[in-house]
Design an enzyme around this catalytic site. Structure first.
Site, short mmCIF file in Angstrom:
data_model
loop_
_atom_site.label_atom_id
_atom_site.label_comp_id
_atom_site.label_asym_id
_atom_site.label_seq_id
_atom_site.Cartn_x
_atom_site.Cartn_y
_atom_site.Cartn_z
N CYS A 376 0.90 -1.32 0.08
CA CYS A 376 -0.03 -0.04 0.03
C CYS A 376 0.72 1.43 0.15
O CYS A 376 0.32 2.25 -0.34
CB CYS A 376 -0.86 0.02 1.29
SG CYS A 376 -1.81 -1.29 1.52
O1 KQY Z 1 -4.29 0.11 2.40
C1 KQY Z 1 -4.36 0.91 1.87
N1 KQY Z 1 -4.14 0.73 0.65
C2 KQY Z 1 -4.69 2.35 2.26
C3 KQY Z 1 -5.10 2.39 3.42
C4 KQY Z 1 -5.20 3.85 4.06
C5 KQY Z 1 -5.53 3.81 5.59
C6 KQY Z 1 -5.57 5.27 5.97
N2 KQY Z 1 -5.98 5.30 7.28
#
Ligand code: KQY
Length: 395
Positions: A376
């Site tokens: 992520c």
């Molecule tokens: O896991 C992701 N791709 C993004 C998560 C965003 C979390 C913000 N608190």
């Protein structure tokens, strides 16, 4: 550089698999105190460990705010260990709302002439005002354009079409895997039918086949991103998060995903065919245990500033920990460990399914506390080639 009005598909571009050669990986410096505890300091240390692990294999560029630029540069390039063997990490100024390069960065596409362009999806913070994680998100929606400007890459903008990079995984040979929970969620593109969304995926990823899993991992803040649940490890083979525990809220999700993956049929527009992926392969499915269950401690939650309209932190809420959320780099796999009994099994599985890669496990808890993990917070940029590749006509 120009913003193109055509699509990658019409121009002969497609999203390559993550294992295709990279020019570099992009990251964004975590600074947001209502997402990262203690003003982001522990997260900055965790991101630094990830960036330095990647920089052993390929170049890394990190975007940071003007205010944090020098501090980020110093932390990212500081080494306590003279044997650390990473190349200098470039830090550039990018104004962002948070640190999720997978979702706010561009999805890079290539053609068989070795050119690289980028898709700039419209971003709404994982749901906008209907369950999104923060507002405003205008700076995050500019990140892809800024990265493409820095890299002098031509840009495709999907104005009004919402998508995050963590919600798609491709095999680079014509197949994408995604989830209904995310892409068909009413907080993304409620005005569009499944077929219209599929058309967008074909147009902007250059794919032919779409595999829809019903859900992602339980309690994933993104409405079930695929990158926390299932990924390609090579064409025709996937790695799926798995639990055998019927009491685990992920149990039904894993069963439903397996059912789809074992029985995928016909994703073609031009007539039914009994097939699995875009190249008529039946998928080989590998299973990966899920760590935990993992929870944030009360002390960890207390370190996050409470701001109305931002995702609250609560020690009673299960974290969406996953060993699937790793990044493939040039010659390596950068994966999260959680100080969990299943860490060793996860590492062994990654080594087995990626025998040609060096598997590097780095601490993932601090990133998980912010709502995601290594995949992520990273975005790979494929290598441009000066020479035309052999290519195929299949894409
Ligand atoms: O896991 C992701 N791709 C993004 C998560 C965003 C979390 C913000 N608190």
């Amino acid at each position: 550089m120009a913003t193109l009005t055509s699509t990658p598909q019409t121009d002969g571009f497609y999203m390559p698999a993550e294992w295709a050669p990279h020019a570099q990986t992009w990251m964004i410096w975590p600074e947001r105190p209502d997402n990262w505890r203690l003003n982001g300091k522990p997260a900055q240390a965790a991101f630094t460990t990830v960036a330095q692990a990647i920089a052993r294999f390929e170049a890394v560029t990190v975007g940071a705010s003007a205010a944090a630029l020098e501090s980020a540069r110093a932390q990212l390039n500081q080494s306590d260990n003279h044997r650390d063997n990473f190349t200098h990490i470039r830090v550039v100024e990018i104004t962002t709302d948070d640190a999720w390069a997978r979702d706010t960065g561009p999805t890079f596409v290539i053609n068989h002439g070795g050119q690289v362009r980028g898709v700039d999806w419209t971003f709404n913070a994982w749901g906008g005002l209907d369950g999104g994680l923060y507002a405003p998100w205008a700076n995050d929606d500019q990140v892809a354009a800024r990265i493409l400007q820095i890299e002098r890459c031509e840009r495709y903008r999907t104005e009004g079409f919402i998508l995050e990079g963590g919600s798609i995984h491709v095999d680079g040979e014509g197949t994408v895997i995604t989830t209904e929970e995310c892409l068909l969620n009413k907080n993304r593109n409620p005005q569009m039918s499944r077929e219209a969304i599929e058309d967008k995926l074909r147009a902007y990823l250059g794919i032919r086949k779409i595999i829809w899993l019903p859900n992602g991992l339980f309690n994933d803040e993104t409405n079930g991103h695929i990158d926390n649940f299932c990924c390609f490890i090579r064409p025709g083979e996937v790695l799926l998060a798995w639990t055998d525990d019927p009491q685990d809220p992920n149990f039904e999700r894993c069963q439903a995903a397996l059912q789809v993956l074992e029985n995928v049929h016909d994703g073609w527009r031009d007539g039914p065919r009994d097939e699995n992926d875009a190249n008529d392969r039946k998928l080989i499915i590998h299973k990966m245990p899920i760590p935990g269950p993992l929870y944030a401690s009360a002390a960890e939650c207390a370190g996050v500033q409470t701001v109305a309209g931002t995702q609250p932190r609560d020690p009673g809420v299960r974290l969406a920990g996953s060993y699937i959320n790793f990044l493939i780099v040039n010659g390596g796999i950068i994966a999260a460990k959680f100080d969990d009994p299943k860490d060793a099994e996860a590492e062994a599985i990654l080594k087995r399914v990626f025998p040609q890669h060096e598997v590097v496990m780095v601490p993932g808890r601090e990133i998980l506390l912010g709502g995601g993990n290594i995949h992520c917070i990273t975005q790979q940029q494929p290598a441009a080639s000066l020479f035309k590749t052999a290519g195929t006509d299949q894409i």
